[in-house]
Write an enzyme that holds these catalytic residues in place. Sequence first.
Site, short mmCIF file in Angstrom:
data_model
loop_
_atom_site.label_atom_id
_atom_site.label_comp_id
_atom_site.label_asym_id
_atom_site.label_seq_id
_atom_site.Cartn_x
_atom_site.Cartn_y
_atom_site.Cartn_z
N ARG A 62 0.84 -1.21 0.00
CA ARG A 62 0.00 0.00 0.00
C ARG A 62 0.86 1.25 0.00
O ARG A 62 1.73 1.40 0.87
CB ARG A 62 -0.92 0.02 1.23
CG ARG A 62 -1.86 -1.16 1.18
CD ARG A 62 -2.87 -1.14 2.28
NE ARG A 62 -3.66 -2.36 2.20
CZ ARG A 62 -4.78 -2.57 2.84
NH1 ARG A 62 -5.27 -1.63 3.62
NH2 ARG A 62 -5.43 -3.70 2.70
N GLU A 79 -6.11 -0.29 15.18
CA GLU A 79 -6.91 -1.26 14.39
C GLU A 79 -6.04 -2.45 14.01
O GLU A 79 -4.97 -2.29 13.44
CB GLU A 79 -7.44 -0.58 13.12
CG GLU A 79 -8.24 -1.54 12.26
CD GLU A 79 -8.52 -1.02 10.85
OE1 GLU A 79 -8.88 0.17 10.70
OE2 GLU A 79 -8.38 -1.81 9.90
N ARG A 111 0.80 -5.47 13.15
CA ARG A 111 0.02 -4.77 14.19
C ARG A 111 -0.35 -5.72 15.32
O ARG A 111 -0.35 -5.34 16.49
CB ARG A 111 -1.23 -4.14 13.58
CG ARG A 111 -0.88 -2.98 12.66
CD ARG A 111 -2.06 -2.08 12.47
NE ARG A 111 -1.83 -1.13 11.40
CZ ARG A 111 -2.76 -0.36 10.88
NH1 ARG A 111 -4.00 -0.43 11.34
NH2 ARG A 111 -2.47 0.49 9.92
N ARG A 164 2.05 3.07 12.52
CA ARG A 164 1.26 1.86 12.31
C ARG A 164 1.06 1.50 10.84
O ARG A 164 0.33 0.57 10.52
CB ARG A 164 -0.09 1.98 13.03
CG ARG A 164 -0.95 3.12 12.54
CD ARG A 164 -2.25 3.24 13.31
NE ARG A 164 -3.19 4.01 12.52
CZ ARG A 164 -3.13 5.32 12.32
NH1 ARG A 164 -2.18 6.03 12.88
NH2 ARG A 164 -4.03 5.93 11.58
N HIS A 165 1.70 2.26 9.94
CA HIS A 165 1.56 1.95 8.51
C HIS A 165 2.90 1.60 7.87
O HIS A 165 3.90 2.28 8.10
CB HIS A 165 0.98 3.16 7.76
CG HIS A 165 -0.46 3.39 8.04
ND1 HIS A 165 -0.90 4.34 8.92
CD2 HIS A 165 -1.57 2.77 7.56
CE1 HIS A 165 -2.24 4.30 8.97
NE2 HIS A 165 -2.66 3.35 8.16
P1 ATP Z 1 -5.92 1.87 8.58
O1 ATP Z 1 -7.28 2.49 8.66
O2 ATP Z 1 -5.28 1.67 9.90
O3 ATP Z 1 -5.02 2.53 7.56
P2 ATP Z 1 -7.19 -0.01 6.85
O4 ATP Z 1 -8.57 0.00 7.40
O5 ATP Z 1 -6.90 0.76 5.64
O6 ATP Z 1 -6.13 0.37 8.01
P3 ATP Z 1 -7.63 -2.69 6.00
O7 ATP Z 1 -7.75 -2.48 4.56
O8 ATP Z 1 -8.85 -2.83 6.81
O9 ATP Z 1 -6.72 -1.52 6.60
O10 ATP Z 1 -6.63 -3.92 6.22
C1 ATP Z 1 -6.82 -4.93 7.19
C2 ATP Z 1 -5.69 -4.90 8.21
O11 ATP Z 1 -4.42 -4.94 7.57
C3 ATP Z 1 -5.66 -3.62 9.04
O12 ATP Z 1 -6.57 -3.69 10.11
C4 ATP Z 1 -4.23 -3.60 9.51
O13 ATP Z 1 -4.01 -4.45 10.61
C5 ATP Z 1 -3.48 -4.17 8.32
N1 ATP Z 1 -2.96 -3.08 7.49
C6 ATP Z 1 -3.60 -2.43 6.52
N2 ATP Z 1 -2.81 -1.51 5.96
C7 ATP Z 1 -1.63 -1.59 6.59
C8 ATP Z 1 -0.40 -0.89 6.47
N3 ATP Z 1 -0.22 0.05 5.57
N4 ATP Z 1 0.62 -1.23 7.29
C9 ATP Z 1 0.45 -2.20 8.20
N5 ATP Z 1 -0.68 -2.89 8.38
C10 ATP Z 1 -1.71 -2.59 7.58
MG MG Z 2 -9.69 -1.48 8.12
#
Ligand code: ATP
Ligand code: MG
Length: 488
Positions: free
Chosen positions: A267, A411, A462, A275-276
Amino acid sequence: MLCPRPRQGFHERSSALTLALLSKVKLCSQVQTPTTSVVKALGDLLQEEELGQWRRTHYSSEINPSASDSEVLAMGWVSGVRDHGNIRFVMLRDMRGEIQITAKRGECSDRVFDMIKEVKEHTSLGVRGKVRSQQKAPNGAEIVPLELKAFSVSKKAAPFLIQGKTSSVGIDTRLDLRAVDLRRISLSTIFRIRQTALNAIREFLARQQFIEVNTPKMIATATEGGAALFPIFYYDREAFLAQSPQLYKEQLTMAFENVFEIGPIFRAEPSRTNRHLSEATSVDVEKAFVDYGDVIALLERMVLHIVDSVKEKNRDEIKSLELKIPTVELPFPKYTYSDLIERLQEAGERIHWGDDISPQVMKGLQDERTNGFYFITDWPASVKPFYVKPKSDSAEERISESFDLMYGSLELSSGSTRINRKDQLVARMAKQGLKPEAFDYHLRVFDYGVPPHAGFGLGMERLLMAITGTENIRDTTLYPRDIDRLAP
Ligand code: ATP
Ligand code: MG
């Protein structure tokens, strides 16, 4: 012929010796003569040697008082040296722990004693010696050396110390030399816990009759539209790195019912947060003939199994590092999104129904039920991806059958019941401004009976932050990728 470089830079090397060495080397560069013998004459006994026939007979953890008087061959890297004149200690670390090598003048050969003097931290070393009981040493035993072999001598002092829980330098300095940084016990323990967690996940899901799959990471179109993609060259076309295995795992429920994948997601996250990552590991689970309530129950049981496994299998590390592993009690607290918004508003947060809930906002909620693991359920359909099923009994289908698993304000996972009918999926795509034509390869399978299904994606890094109490996601990743970092 090259002039051998002086191995300077170690804090321990006496300045007199360094000066003497430097003057010889200067001479060497002036007259351009071979200097190997010169350097050797200065006490360079610890030459790099081949592994040859040497093989480890014991791991550090096996060297204890019960092995007293036996001859052992141990190998590892030097985690510390202490010099008390006529007695010298070298701490040798391997994958199972640490062992003390004790060299006393008169007790070991002069050659070995002099070699030990030259041993520096991080050197890759083998030692053949006799085991002796020693209360003060790790495992209550030490090795009295008979022979030493340096396989690779450390050439420089590392820019940081690897002892202790915290580091004296910033994370970027550590990441630049990550493999060395990973010799820090508090850090490598996170990855041992990761191994336990991965095993626990596979064990748990296998028991529930899931099969593990791998889906393509090079894809033609966006999975979800929203999240930013990394474009790549694919022969003569543009393609993308997969941001999620979502659509593939949903399709696979047609043939296998229960599937999971543990794999990378990519991403292009523009923001710098703790956290990203640009490349993360996702545990993606999808199950046929169930809804989001069933996968919520599955996920919380899986988290319980993971945490229980870590507590059992990593007991010693948890104890010695005084890690606070979260307590897990089922069922996890559950808030509906609407209830939570009301509570947040009561707590004085400026948030409206329909907004996403940021970690900053969640921190404003003083509720002990949101300290550990909990779920936020029934999100507005507008903030969830197109494949998330709206609740048919909610007004204008504004609410969706969805959930996030949280740990405090972090999250960990998002999941939902998915739409399994083509017309409904196409309508949701249109509502979110996506072109159904771009998803033709996906939509066509919906002509052949996609079962009702639900699932979730759980971020592995996470989850590890939550289990190990790590603040920065970069420390639950071996080689993190973010907007500023593409190496090492
Ligand atoms: P956030 O709102 O925290 O950016 P998201 O809702 O976009 O996350 P989801 O698409 O729901 O992320 O992805 C499912 C899970 O994958 C997330 O809950 C998180 O634990 C993990 N995740 C998503 N994007 C990332 C990232 N860029 N880095 C690390 N972990 C990620
Ligand atoms: Mg999410």
